[in-house]
Write a protein that holds these residues in place. Sequence first.
Motif, short mmCIF file in Angstrom:
data_model
loop_
_atom_site.label_atom_id
_atom_site.label_comp_id
_atom_site.label_asym_id
_atom_site.label_seq_id
_atom_site.Cartn_x
_atom_site.Cartn_y
_atom_site.Cartn_z
N LEU A 84 0.83 -1.21 0.00
CA LEU A 84 0.00 0.00 0.00
C LEU A 84 0.86 1.26 0.00
N LEU A 111 -6.84 6.19 4.21
CA LEU A 111 -6.64 4.79 4.57
C LEU A 111 -7.80 4.36 5.44
N LEU A 160 -7.15 1.72 0.47
CA LEU A 160 -6.40 2.96 0.28
C LEU A 160 -7.00 3.70 -0.91
N VAL A 212 -1.30 -5.42 -6.07
CA VAL A 212 -2.60 -5.74 -5.48
C VAL A 212 -3.00 -7.17 -5.81
N ALA A 244 -7.31 1.00 -3.87
CA ALA A 244 -6.69 -0.32 -3.72
C ALA A 244 -7.28 -0.98 -2.48
#
Length: 387
Positions: A293, A317, A326, A356, A377
Amino acid sequence: MHVAFFVLLCSSLTRYLIVHPGAPSTPWVIVLALALALLYVLGPILGPQHAGARGAAPDTAAGLWLAAVIGVWFALVILAPSFGWCAVPLYYTGLRSLRPRYSIILIALMTAIVVGAQAKLRLRYGFDPNLLFAPPAGAAVATAVFIYSQRQAERLHTVITDLVRTRRELAATERREGTLAERQRLSMEIHDTLAQGLSSQQMLLQAAERLWDSDPAAARRHIRTAESIAEHNLAEARRFVHDLAPADLAGGGGLDEALRTLADRETSGTLQVRFHQDGTPATALPERVQAALLRIAQGALANIREHADATTAALTLSHLDDQVVLDVADDGRGFDPVEKPGGVRGHGLPAMQARVRQLGGTLTIESTPGEGTVLTAAIPLVPDAVT
């Protein structure tokens, strides 16, 4: 089979000595039996090693050895027909020594010798069907069992050879895949760390050069910022060489603190970056998730700085029950995510998608030309997805 041969040889000799005590031919029988035993013992030295299974003819020494064994055995059978029982182990000797066609001919001749000797011995008792049919039946069974076993052994050898070759090919494929995966990992790490830092330094130094005469103070600020980025890149490079976590995660403050530090560092006179945290994690995030991340945030901010022409950006976040999310949003020029921007340089988005995907998550991009971009993500907090 070797044990059976010597047992039959000894029993045949013992029977002859018991049944024919003091016979004139007894010395010859004893000498020939000892000679046959000695020749059989010398078989591993003089005899061929599975020539029949390989389809190759025996050499001269092996051929002479086999002829001597059969010749001595034939003489013994003429003098004492009970030695015909030794034919069964000798069948396998012939099958191992000769090609199948010739070994079958030899077995047929040996069987005929056994039948003839037994028939001559017991002719006074009348016709006995066992003397005519039992030896050929035994020879046929022995030959069939040996040939079948050899074929099975050859099939098994072929299967093992194929298995070994397949395992080697699989190992080579795994090594190639491992090499490609490592190259992809290295390319993503280099892109998200060193390449982005060098790009930022280039932009800052170019800006400093333009302002050097008109605004020396601003030019010096750009140079100091470039120096700070260079220092940070040096730390990243050292950790990268030693395969450690990103430098921003080394302080122990976790992903939240690392993203906050990243936002402060990326904030400049032309781009304002804010960080917001939503929720708190029930447990510490796995190191792989934190590193991925953080790299995604770094890559997204690099794209914003180089391509979006944005003035503000936000890192959000969110810690949910079953996943961590995120969001990276900006108010830049945006683009059409449906189209494939073939002219876009770099590997930012493919690297993010690969990171990812390795963790079982998803990467989505929402953007409209002129209205900014939101990159999301989401990584599930399932043990199988992040181990």
